[in-house]
Motif scaffolding. Structure first.
Motif, short mmCIF file in Angstrom:
data_model
loop_
_atom_site.label_atom_id
_atom_site.label_comp_id
_atom_site.label_asym_id
_atom_site.label_seq_id
_atom_site.Cartn_x
_atom_site.Cartn_y
_atom_site.Cartn_z
N LEU A 103 6.48 -7.64 6.86
CA LEU A 103 5.53 -6.66 6.34
C LEU A 103 4.59 -6.16 7.44
O LEU A 103 4.14 -5.02 7.41
CB LEU A 103 4.74 -7.27 5.18
N TRP A 113 7.49 -3.21 1.98
CA TRP A 113 6.65 -3.22 0.78
C TRP A 113 7.48 -2.79 -0.44
O TRP A 113 7.37 -3.40 -1.51
CB TRP A 113 5.41 -2.35 0.93
N THR A 117 8.05 -5.07 -3.82
CA THR A 117 7.70 -4.65 -5.18
C THR A 117 8.93 -4.64 -6.08
O THR A 117 8.83 -5.01 -7.26
CB THR A 117 7.01 -3.28 -5.19
N ILE A 139 -0.24 -7.48 4.73
CA ILE A 139 -0.78 -6.12 4.52
C ILE A 139 -1.93 -5.80 5.46
O ILE A 139 -2.31 -4.65 5.60
CB ILE A 139 -1.23 -5.89 3.07
N ILE A 151 -0.21 -0.17 -2.15
CA ILE A 151 -0.33 -1.64 -2.14
C ILE A 151 -1.48 -2.08 -3.03
O ILE A 151 -1.33 -2.98 -3.87
CB ILE A 151 -0.52 -2.15 -0.69
#
Length: 193
Positions: A103, A113, A117, A139, A151
């Protein structure tokens, strides 16, 4: 990683030597060598990193090579690595840390990302909820405002059961990075020239 071709060539030579003899390069230098080579890995180099991770003599060497799989500039290779993190090839105690590293990859953050998800339910059931905030640590380096907004929205809609404070801190740090990028994006090139 820099883009000095001389240093990249030196790293490639050391990487080749490590393939012949795992002790050919001092362990402190080996990590840098693997990271530099991995940063521009093509499919063949990525496969070699994976092979070396599987054949490693120590847990440290395994992690060195597995982590490097997350560093490629090619998002497709990074996504292949993300898939591996959800298999038995990657130890469950390492997987979330390694996904966080993926990430942090500036070339693949949006793709990683999206992967996270899409696989969120699997991730949050496969791994203990107390470890999920370690994944979200990735992140902090996001500098794209649109991605950061996505995010933040996702995490608000999918609260993590444990680790509320660390997740809030990761979000705060992400927004600091976004603000910095907004402020210096136009100035940085001129300053470095």
């Amino acid at each position: 990683f820099g883009n000095d071709e001389g240093r990249r060539a030196q790293a490639a030579a050391h990487f080749a030597a490590l393939g012949e003899d795992p002790d050919a390069v001092d362990a402190d230098l080996a990590d840098a060598v693997v990271r530099v080579v991995a940063s521009t890995a093509d499919q063949e180099t990525w496969d070699e990193l994976r092979r070396r991770a599987a054949a490693a003599r120590t847990a440290q060497d395994t992690l060195r090579h597995q982590g490097a799989l997350a560093d490629a500039q090619d998002p497709a290779l990074v996504l292949r690595f993300c898939e591996l993190c959800l298999t038995d090839e990657i130890r469950s105690q390492d997987a979330l840390f390694l996904l966080a590293r993926a990430l942090r990859n500036r070339y693949a953050a949006a793709e990683v990302w999206a992967f996270l998800t899409e696989r969120w339910d699997e991730i949050t059931t496969r791994f203990p909820s107390s470890t999920v905030p370690r994944l979200i640590d990735g992140i902090r380096g996001v500098s794209d405002r649109e991605l950061a907004t996505a995010i933040a929205t996702f995490l608000a809609e999918h609260p993590i059961k444990q680790g509320t404070k660390p997740v809030q801190q990761h979000l705060e740090r992400m927004w600091v990075t976004v603000a910095l990028a907004d402020r210096v994006r136009g100035e940085l090139g001129a300053a470095l020239a």
